[in-house]
Design a protein around this motif. Structure first.
Motif, PDB file in Angstrom:
ATOM      1  N   HIS A  15       0.819  -1.207   0.000  1.00 17.10           N
ATOM      2  CA  HIS A  15       0.000   0.000   0.000  1.00 17.10           C
ATOM      3  C   HIS A  15       0.858   1.263   0.000  1.00 17.10           C
ATOM      4  O   HIS A  15       0.543   2.248  -0.677  1.00 17.10           O
ATOM      5  N   ARG A  66     -13.995  -9.891   9.034  1.00 16.96           N
ATOM      6  CA  ARG A  66     -14.662 -10.572   7.924  1.00 16.96           C
ATOM      7  C   ARG A  66     -15.735 -11.545   8.417  1.00 16.96           C
ATOM      8  O   ARG A  66     -16.511 -12.050   7.621  1.00 16.96           O
ATOM      9  N   GLY A 102      -6.114   1.531  -0.351  1.00 19.99           N
ATOM     10  CA  GLY A 102      -6.530   0.364   0.397  1.00 19.99           C
ATOM     11  C   GLY A 102      -5.855   0.294   1.746  1.00 19.99           C
ATOM     12  O   GLY A 102      -5.035   1.132   2.110  1.00 19.99           O
ATOM     13  N   GLU A 124      -6.339   0.143  -6.674  1.00 22.97           N
ATOM     14  CA  GLU A 124      -6.325  -1.217  -6.143  1.00 22.97           C
ATOM     15  C   GLU A 124      -5.146  -1.971  -6.725  1.00 22.97           C
ATOM     16  O   GLU A 124      -5.008  -2.076  -7.936  1.00 22.97           O
ATOM     17  N   ASN A 126      -4.250  -5.295  -6.125  1.00 23.96           N
ATOM     18  CA  ASN A 126      -4.427  -6.720  -6.394  1.00 23.96           C
ATOM     19  C   ASN A 126      -5.543  -7.005  -7.390  1.00 23.96           C
ATOM     20  O   ASN A 126      -6.472  -6.209  -7.546  1.00 23.96           O
ATOM     21  N   GLY A 130      -9.668  -5.505  -2.128  1.00 27.39           N
ATOM     22  CA  GLY A 130      -9.944  -5.583  -0.705  1.00 27.39           C
ATOM     23  C   GLY A 130     -11.245  -4.890  -0.342  1.00 27.39           C
ATOM     24  O   GLY A 130     -11.865  -4.191  -1.164  1.00 27.39           O
ATOM     25  N   LEU A 131     -11.645  -5.045   0.914  1.00 21.04           N
ATOM     26  CA  LEU A 131     -12.930  -4.508   1.366  1.00 21.04           C
ATOM     27  C   LEU A 131     -12.975  -2.988   1.268  1.00 21.04           C
ATOM     28  O   LEU A 131     -13.983  -2.416   0.845  1.00 21.04           O
ATOM     29  N   ASN A 305      -6.975 -15.337  -0.084  1.00 18.12           N
ATOM     30  CA  ASN A 305      -8.145 -15.432  -0.956  1.00 18.12           C
ATOM     31  C   ASN A 305      -7.794 -15.771  -2.408  1.00 18.12           C
ATOM     32  O   ASN A 305      -8.614 -15.589  -3.305  1.00 18.12           O
ATOM     33  N   GLU A 307      -5.595 -14.328  -4.333  1.00 14.10           N
ATOM     34  CA  GLU A 307      -5.306 -13.167  -5.171  1.00 14.10           C
ATOM     35  C   GLU A 307      -3.972 -13.286  -5.898  1.00 14.10           C
ATOM     36  O   GLU A 307      -3.824 -12.780  -7.019  1.00 14.10           O
TER      37      GLU A 307
END
Length: 376
Positions: A15, A66, A102, A124, A126, A130-131, A305, A307
């Motif tokens: 980030h 999460r 992010g 972003e 990835n 992300g959320l 996840n 990614e």
């Protein structure tokens, strides 16, 4: 022209580095631009942002659970405090645009910007967002993504803004790749004329990569390959033991060609001399190698996840890399697949061209363009 911008992102190098690259690009375009960075007091940004010459305004760290946990009950109060801190930073800096990368601080920055009707630009890194960025993209003026196919509304592919030392290496390699290789090899104590394998699992290392490549040390050395193996902190000894075992097998004279180091501060030196890289597939790794036109064997992190597999897919599909599951990364795989590749310069050249075909060098400029458009 952007008079004042607030950038939000932190927690990890993934980030912080793109944030700093965009900040540098905005400052390069107009030295008078006021740049404020939102971050946490505990993350990597607490050290890197002030060292880079930018003001860091700390906000409370607000992890988004999460799944239901006791933290759910503390979330509203924590988030309110963080949004208020971000709101105060926007007001104090008179920011025209909020740019989020992010991480924990991006969500309060996006919510505060929406409250104040300040335009938002999201980046972003990835392939699987992300959320925080999934939230910010809902009302963003512009959404920049590193990889095609990232599922965010209105996404524009800009690539990943590169760190200054990687950008400088890309420029130097374009002008004189052979000369840059010789200079880097001399500093590292390597031979610029030998096929060179770089192994890196990131700052923490990767045990599976270490074991697989070190397990093939005898074969690599017998084939005349040179290895620069960055093991991660505290993980070098098993690799050095494997190399010592290879030396006892009749390769004493060749053992010096296998360097095992815990880490390398000037990573650009390793990349300048590498013919092939064995690495994880974080967004930064994939983007930097593609921008530099370096082929790689990507071994995605087997947790999370998924990614990392998605991050590597565009380069692999273009022919610039191979994708190997973590469970399949063994000494036998290194002997059967990595070693033949290292000793086939024509194939390496073709893979390097393919990687470069999807690499992006000017991502910071592309994101800065979006920031300027949002400010207007």
């Amino acid at each position: 022209m952007v008079e004042s911008v607030l950038l939000a992102g932190g927690g990890t190098a993934g980030h912080v580095n793109p944030l700093l690259a965009v900040a540098d690009e905005l400052r390069l375009r107009d030295p008078g631009t006021a740049i404020t960075v939102l971050g946490t007091a505990e993350g990597l940004e607490a050290e890197l942002v002030p060292a880079h010459g930018y003001e860091l305004v700390p906000v409370p760290r607000v992890p988004l659970p999460r799944r239901p946990t006791p933290d759910w009950f503390r979330l509203p109060g924590r988030l309110r405090d963080a949004v208020d801190a971000a709101d105060a930073a926007i007001e104090a800096s008179e920011a025209q645009v909020v740019v989020g990368f992010g991480g924990y601080v991006a969500t309060p920055a996006y919510l505060a910007a929406r409250r104040r009707r300040v335009p938002v630009v999201v980046h972003e890194q990835n392939a699987r967002p992300g959320l925080a960025n999934r939230l910010g993209a809902r009302w963003a003026a512009a959404v920049a993504v590193t990889f095609p196919g990232t599922p965010l509304r209105g996404a524009q592919v800009t690539g990943l803004p590169l760190r200054p030392d990687i950008l400088a290496l890309a420029v130097a390699r374009a002008e004189d790749a052979a000369g840059e290789r010789r200079r880097a090899a001399a500093e590292l104590g390597l031979d610029a004329d030998l096929p060179t394998l770089l192994v890196t699992g990131g700052s923490l290392g990767a045990q599976s990569l270490n074991a697989a490549v070190a397990g093939a040390a005898t074969d690599l050395l017998r084939a005349g390959v040179q290895v620069l193996h960055l093991t991660g902190k505290g993980k070098a000894e098993p690799v050095r033991a494997a190399v010592a075992q290879a030396a006892r097998g009749g390769l004493i004279a060749q053992a010096g060609r296998y360097q095992a180091r815990e880490y390398l501060t000037r990573m650009q030196l390793a990349l300048a001399v590498a013919d092939l890289v064995v690495a994880r597939a974080g967004a930064g790794t994939v983007s930097e190698l593609a921008a530099l036109g370096i082929p790689a064997v990507y071994v995605p992190l087997p947790i999370g996840n998924g990614e990392q597999r998605l991050n590597a897919r565009p380069v692999v599909d273009a022919g610039g890399g191979l994708l190997v599951a973590d469970a399949d990364m063994t000494p036998e795989r290194v002997r059967d697949e990595v070693l033949p590749l290292l000793t086939d310069p024509d194939r390496l050249d073709a893979m390097a061209d393919a990687a470069a075909s999807v690499g992006v060098v000017d991502a910071a400029a592309r994101v800065a363009d979006l920031v300027e458009e949002a400010a207007r």
